[in-house]
Design an enzyme around this catalytic site. Structure first.
Site, short mmCIF file in Angstrom:
data_model
loop_
_atom_site.label_atom_id
_atom_site.label_comp_id
_atom_site.label_asym_id
_atom_site.label_seq_id
_atom_site.Cartn_x
_atom_site.Cartn_y
_atom_site.Cartn_z
N ARG A 1 -23.78 48.02 -84.68
CA ARG A 1 -22.75 48.82 -84.05
C ARG A 1 -23.31 50.08 -83.43
NH1 ARG A 1 -20.16 48.05 -89.38
NH2 ARG A 1 -21.19 50.01 -89.72
N SER B 1 -15.85 47.60 -92.01
CA SER B 1 -14.97 47.21 -93.12
C SER B 1 -14.64 48.40 -94.01
CB SER B 1 -15.62 46.11 -93.96
OG SER B 1 -15.72 44.92 -93.24
N LYS C 1 -20.71 48.40 -102.91
CA LYS C 1 -19.76 48.63 -101.81
C LYS C 1 -18.32 48.76 -102.30
CE LYS C 1 -22.27 46.90 -97.85
NZ LYS C 1 -22.17 46.13 -96.62
N HIS D 1 -16.75 41.41 -86.93
CA HIS D 1 -17.42 40.26 -87.55
C HIS D 1 -17.11 38.98 -86.76
CE1 HIS D 1 -17.06 42.59 -91.55
NE2 HIS D 1 -18.35 42.57 -91.24
#
Length: 170
Positions: A94, A132, A43, A19
């Site tokens: 990514r 994350s 999440k 990030h």
């Protein structure tokens, strides 16, 4: 000439070195970069919104970027972007799997507001595996996350793990 405002939205639970890489690079592309820290209950966040806001603000301060602001939001991204006067949404990629999801989201966002462009930035090759979700999983099972987050974020995660407990048998 009007200012170019960009939004980099995410849950940042927790904010990773990946990030931070996208923030540094995106800040060079716009006059003002707004890090939009949002909620996403699906999440299963480790940190609540206020904790994540504080964490992201601290990390951004450490980067010494004068044109970056951190704002929390709980709304449709395009409504938030419009309210901030943004012309650009920044998304980090990514892998190919990220692209498929982000491509679909960009198309939907364009249908909502075709005046706001989505810009994709590839994460630095050394940071591409970092997510994350995986950082949290590694930490929850007692693994070392220091290669994926800043020292202060590692401490935040360690404190939370001390509260909720490490999982696993080994």
């Amino acid at each position: 000439m009007s200012k170019r405002i960009g939004i980099y939205p995410g849950t940042f639970d927790p904010i990773t070195l990946g990030h931070a890489d996208i923030i540094r690079r995106a800040a060079r592309l716009v006059d003002t970069l707004i890090i939009g820290v949002t909620t996403n209950p699906s999440k299963n966040p480790m940190f609540d919104t206020d904790e994540r806001l504080a964490m992201v603000k601290r990390e951004v301060r450490a980067m010494n970027l004068g044109n970056v602001e951190v704002i929390g939001f709980n709304a449709l991204l395009m409504k938030f972007a419009r309210a901030q006067g943004a012309s650009v949404i920044v998304r980090g990629l990514r892998a190919v799997a990220d692209f498929e999801y982000e491509y679909q989201m960009a198309g939907m966002n364009q249908q909502l507001d075709d005046e706001i462009e989505t810009v994709f930035l590839m994460a630095d090759v050394s940071l591409q595996p970092i997510a994350s979700k995986l950082v949290k999983e590694i930490a929850l099972y007692g693994g070392d996350i220091s290669a994926f987050v800043s020292p202060s974020v590692r401490e935040d995660v360690a404190e939370r793990i001390n509260t909720i407990g490490v999982k696993g048998d080994y």
